[in-house]
Design a protein around this motif. Structure first.
Motif, PDB file in Angstrom:
ATOM      1  N   ARG A  55       0.832  -1.193   0.000  1.00 16.48           N
ATOM      2  CA  ARG A  55       0.000   0.000   0.000  1.00 16.48           C
ATOM      3  C   ARG A  55       0.878   1.260   0.000  1.00 16.48           C
ATOM      4  NH1 ARG A  55      -2.903  -3.458  -0.999  1.00 16.48           N
ATOM      5  NH2 ARG A  55      -4.994  -3.977  -0.226  1.00 16.48           N
ATOM      6  N   SER A  76       8.933   4.391   1.841  1.00 10.66           N
ATOM      7  CA  SER A  76       7.751   4.788   2.606  1.00 10.66           C
ATOM      8  C   SER A  76       6.561   3.951   2.155  1.00 10.66           C
ATOM      9  CB  SER A  76       7.457   6.278   2.414  1.00 10.66           C
ATOM     10  OG  SER A  76       7.224   6.575   1.046  1.00 10.66           O
ATOM     11  N   SER A 116       3.674   0.914   2.984  1.00 15.36           N
ATOM     12  CA  SER A 116       3.552  -0.328   3.726  1.00 15.36           C
ATOM     13  C   SER A 116       3.723  -1.526   2.799  1.00 15.36           C
ATOM     14  CB  SER A 116       2.178  -0.398   4.407  1.00 15.36           C
ATOM     15  OG  SER A 116       1.971  -1.655   5.021  1.00 15.36           O
ATOM     16  N   VAL A 151       3.407  -5.573   3.674  1.00 19.29           N
ATOM     17  CA  VAL A 151       3.163  -6.608   4.681  1.00 19.29           C
ATOM     18  C   VAL A 151       3.303  -7.968   4.015  1.00 19.29           C
ATOM     19  CG1 VAL A 151       1.503  -7.597   6.294  1.00 19.29           C
ATOM     20  CG2 VAL A 151       1.646  -5.110   6.006  1.00 19.29           C
ATOM     21  N   GLU A 186       5.204  -6.372   8.793  1.00 22.79           N
ATOM     22  CA  GLU A 186       5.528  -5.149   8.056  1.00 22.79           C
ATOM     23  C   GLU A 186       7.021  -5.156   7.726  1.00 22.79           C
ATOM     24  OE1 GLU A 186       5.658  -2.254   5.933  1.00 22.79           O
ATOM     25  OE2 GLU A 186       3.684  -2.199   6.922  1.00 22.79           O
ATOM     26  N   VAL A 192       8.686  -2.722   5.821  1.00 25.76           N
ATOM     27  CA  VAL A 192       9.294  -1.403   5.670  1.00 25.76           C
ATOM     28  C   VAL A 192       9.885  -0.949   7.002  1.00 25.76           C
ATOM     29  CG1 VAL A 192       8.895   1.028   5.128  1.00 25.76           C
ATOM     30  CG2 VAL A 192       7.782  -0.751   3.774  1.00 25.76           C
TER      31      VAL A 192
END
Length: 276
Positions: A17, A71, A73, A75, A80, A82
């Motif tokens: 995302r 920057s 996300s 998953v 996560e 990042v």
């Protein structure tokens, strides 16, 4: 119903995302949304420099600690990726997602037999002894490699066998997602089809998800459920494989398609490729 269609309602194994990867002020890969679900093959295509391989590196957590600023996300398997530590990212690589490279022979230690290399990979994730041997044997059977391949050195197998071994190692680790970076670019056309048929069968029979990075639209057409097209670091087209490869009106997608001498409409099965 295909494996991809069956997994469409399942929770994503990889969820991206608002991802943006920057070097200085330049955005080299920006992906607003991308999901990979069980049994699906999501292909990311585009020319060199389009940002597709950078996306794969972000999914694997390999950009953390580098000059890249990431920057958004990503998953993977509920973690996560990042900004996480290398220890955390390393635990996800192998257990939740495994990487298959362009040229596996170049990444294999030439002084070690394949069986030892596979067991070493499993040992890093706490899988040892009889359990490791069982997993390796079952994975070799899944990719249709002979059991005695474990006694060979990397230089004693063909490029196609080395690529199947890399896939087998991912299967033995139990990773539900295989991230494949141009996995057939170093192989001849017949062996390319064999390797992709193995990945397709793993999707159909075991529900393995595949995140495929490729510039080869003809190859993508045989295995992908969903296609993401990237250009200059941005997503310019996305959708199911039939729409993107046969009905898209996006000029860049059309240009890529026009560069393919012949794009088949039918998916190749492993039986058609191998004659089994």
């Amino acid at each position: 119903m295909t494996a991809g269609a069956a997994g469409a309602a399942a929770a994503p194994l990889v969820s991206v995302r608002d991802l943006a990867v920057r070097y200085g002020d330049r955005v080299v890969s920006a992906v607003p949304t991308l999901d990979v679900r069980p049994g699906q093959c999501v292909a990311v295509v585009g020319e060199s420099g389009s940002g597709k391989s950078t996306l794969l590196l972000a999914v694997l957590g390999l950009l953390n600690g580098t000059a890249a600023r990431v920057s958004g996300s990503v998953v993977v398997g509920g973690t996560e990726m990042v900004g996480v530590s290398e220890r955390t990212a390393g635990s996800v690589r192998g257990s939740a997602v495994s990487l298959v490279l362009q040229s596996p022979q170049g990444s294999l230690n030439p002084t070690m037999r394949l069986g030892r290399l596979a067991r070493h990979a499993l040992r890093r994730h706490g899988i040892r002894g009889a359990e490791a041997r069982r997993r390796v044997a079952e994975a070799l059977e899944a990719v249709r490699l002979p059991a005695d391949v474990v006694d060979r050195y990397p230089h004693e197998v063909s490029g196609g066998q080395a690529q199947r071994f890399a896939i087998a190692t991912a299967v033995a680790l139990g990773a539900p997602v295989i991230a494949a970076d141009e996995p057939t670019s170093a192989l001849d056309v017949t062996v390319q089809a064999e390797v992709m048929a193995v990945l397709d069968r793993l999707r159909r029979e075991q529900g393995t998800a595949v995140l495929l990075v490729s510039h080869d639209l003809a190859l993508v057409s045989t295995v992908a459920d969903h296609v993401v097209v990237m250009k200059d670091g941005a997503v310019v087209d996305a959708g199911d494989v039939d729409h993107v490869l046969h009905r898209s009106t996006v000029p860049y997608t059309r240009a890529l398609l026009d560069a393919v001498p012949r794009l088949g409409h039918d998916r190749a099965t492993e039986e058609e490729v191998t004659g089994a």
